[in-house]
Design a protein around this motif. Structure first.
Motif, PDB file in Angstrom:
ATOM      1  N   TRP A  77       0.907  -1.264  -0.326  1.00 26.36           N
ATOM      2  CA  TRP A  77      -0.049   0.166  -0.277  1.00 26.36           C
ATOM      3  C   TRP A  77       0.840   1.313  -0.026  1.00 26.36           C
ATOM      4  O   TRP A  77       1.698   1.378   0.713  1.00 26.36           O
TER       5      TRP A  77
ATOM      6  N   GLN B 180      -8.513  -0.925  -4.786  1.00 22.69           N
ATOM      7  CA  GLN B 180      -8.185  -2.604  -4.869  1.00 22.69           C
ATOM      8  C   GLN B 180      -8.427  -3.082  -6.189  1.00 22.69           C
ATOM      9  O   GLN B 180      -7.414  -3.711  -6.567  1.00 22.69           O
TER      10      GLN B 180
ATOM     11  N   ALA C  42      -3.454  -8.710  -3.121  1.00 21.87           N
ATOM     12  CA  ALA C  42      -3.899  -8.443  -4.460  1.00 21.87           C
ATOM     13  C   ALA C  42      -3.506  -9.508  -5.335  1.00 21.87           C
ATOM     14  O   ALA C  42      -4.232 -10.107  -6.370  1.00 21.87           O
TER      15      ALA C  42
ATOM     16  N   ALA D 124      -7.531  -7.063   3.323  1.00 23.31           N
ATOM     17  CA  ALA D 124      -7.975  -6.044   2.545  1.00 23.31           C
ATOM     18  C   ALA D 124      -9.582  -6.195   2.817  1.00 23.31           C
ATOM     19  O   ALA D 124      -9.851  -6.497   3.904  1.00 23.31           O
TER      20      ALA D 124
END
Length: 293
Positions: free
Chosen positions: A53, A87, A129, A151
């Motif tokens: 991030w 995201q 991710a 997340a």
């Protein structure tokens, strides 16, 4: 096997045999950087890297060069570096970086990414991710998730849809250790969880200016160990190099790491429960123990 692993992890902690060329992914319409091994014409396995991030590819330059020096084409998007980044858009950007690399002529036009050998390597939220992307794409052959962070709801759960082998790395006493355990237990394909006494934020490097004066930044121990584990795993799973099969073995002991399996997790949970019960009055302890059964 332990002696072999010790020798290999030391070897993989250093740069590989190839010189490295690098460039901007911008020519493909994707923001980011790409690092390419300087090898003869042909195809090479591709690793798409996902940053944590608010970070970008420049915070992982030495790690990306390290991967390329061991024969991988390493592509890293700079999308998703803002505080309020989406995201889903970040996941799409990682996927776009794969497409850009696969269809590009690299290494002075002589090298191409092998579409049959595509891997993902993510750090922090980038690890989460990368995991989500692996659940959508069917052409992913290996995933490395270093210190995955929580997340959006359901992201970790998508690991149940991943058939590719995975390596999850967590930090001992780290804030996100529970996320790593959950991810490895949900993973559908073969998955290895290794825990190490490192800094979960230590993979991030300092600015380019500080690197120019010899300060790589971050935590050197963390960087060296994570790079060794990831490179060995990817050499085995993507490049098919049997010399490094120990890094993809769920039974192998790797120096500097603890192999976390269901048995160890259960023991740690029982130990934590016993510690909790000692702090409580007898009547309350009995109630808690009954509820845990």
């Amino acid at each position: 096997m332990a002696n072999k692993a010790k020798k290999l992890i030391g070897k993989l902690g250093r740069r590989g045999p190839h010189d490295v060329d690098f460039g901007d992914l911008g020519f493909t319409g994707v923001s980011g950087r790409i690092y390419v091994p300087r090898i003869k014409a042909g195809k090479a396995p591709l690793v798409a890297f996902a940053h944590d991030w608010t970070k970008s590819s420049r915070y992982y330059e030495d790690t990306l060069k390290h991967l390329a020096s061991w024969g991988f084409i390493a592509a890293a998007t700079d999308a998703g570096s803002g505080i309020f980044s989406s995201q889903n858009k970040y996941i799409d950007a990682i996927s776009d970086s794969i497409e850009a690399a696969v269809f590009a002529d690299l290494g002075h036009g002589k090298l191409r990414a092998d579409p049959r050998s595509i891997g993902l390597f993510g750090h922090g939220l980038g690890a989460t991710a990368a995991t989500a992307l692996a659940s959508y794409r069917t052409d992913i052959s290996a995933v490395v998730a270093a210190f995955p962070k929580a997340a959006s709801a359901g992201t970790i759960g998508r690991a149940s849809l991943i058939s590719a082998p995975g390596l999850v790395i967590s930090a001992e006493k780290g804030d996100e250790d529970h996320e790593a355990e959950s991810l490895s237990q949900i993973w559908n394909g073969p998955c290895i969880l290794r825990r190490a006494d490192v800094d979960e934020n230590g993979l991030v490097e300092r600015s380019a200016l500080l690197r120019k004066v010899g300060l790589a930044g971050g935590d050197r121990k963390t960087q060296q160990l994570v790079r060794s584990l990831a490179t060995g795993f990817l050499l085995s799973e993507l490049a098919g190099d049997e010399e490094y099969a120990v890094f993809a073995s769920a039974d192998a002991a790797i120096p500097g790491t603890t192999l976390v399996d269901d048995e160890l997790i259960e023991k740690e949970e029982q130990k934590a429960l016993a510690k909790e019960l000692k702090k409580q009055p007898f009547w309350q302890s009995a109630a808690v123990a009954a509820l845990k059964r």
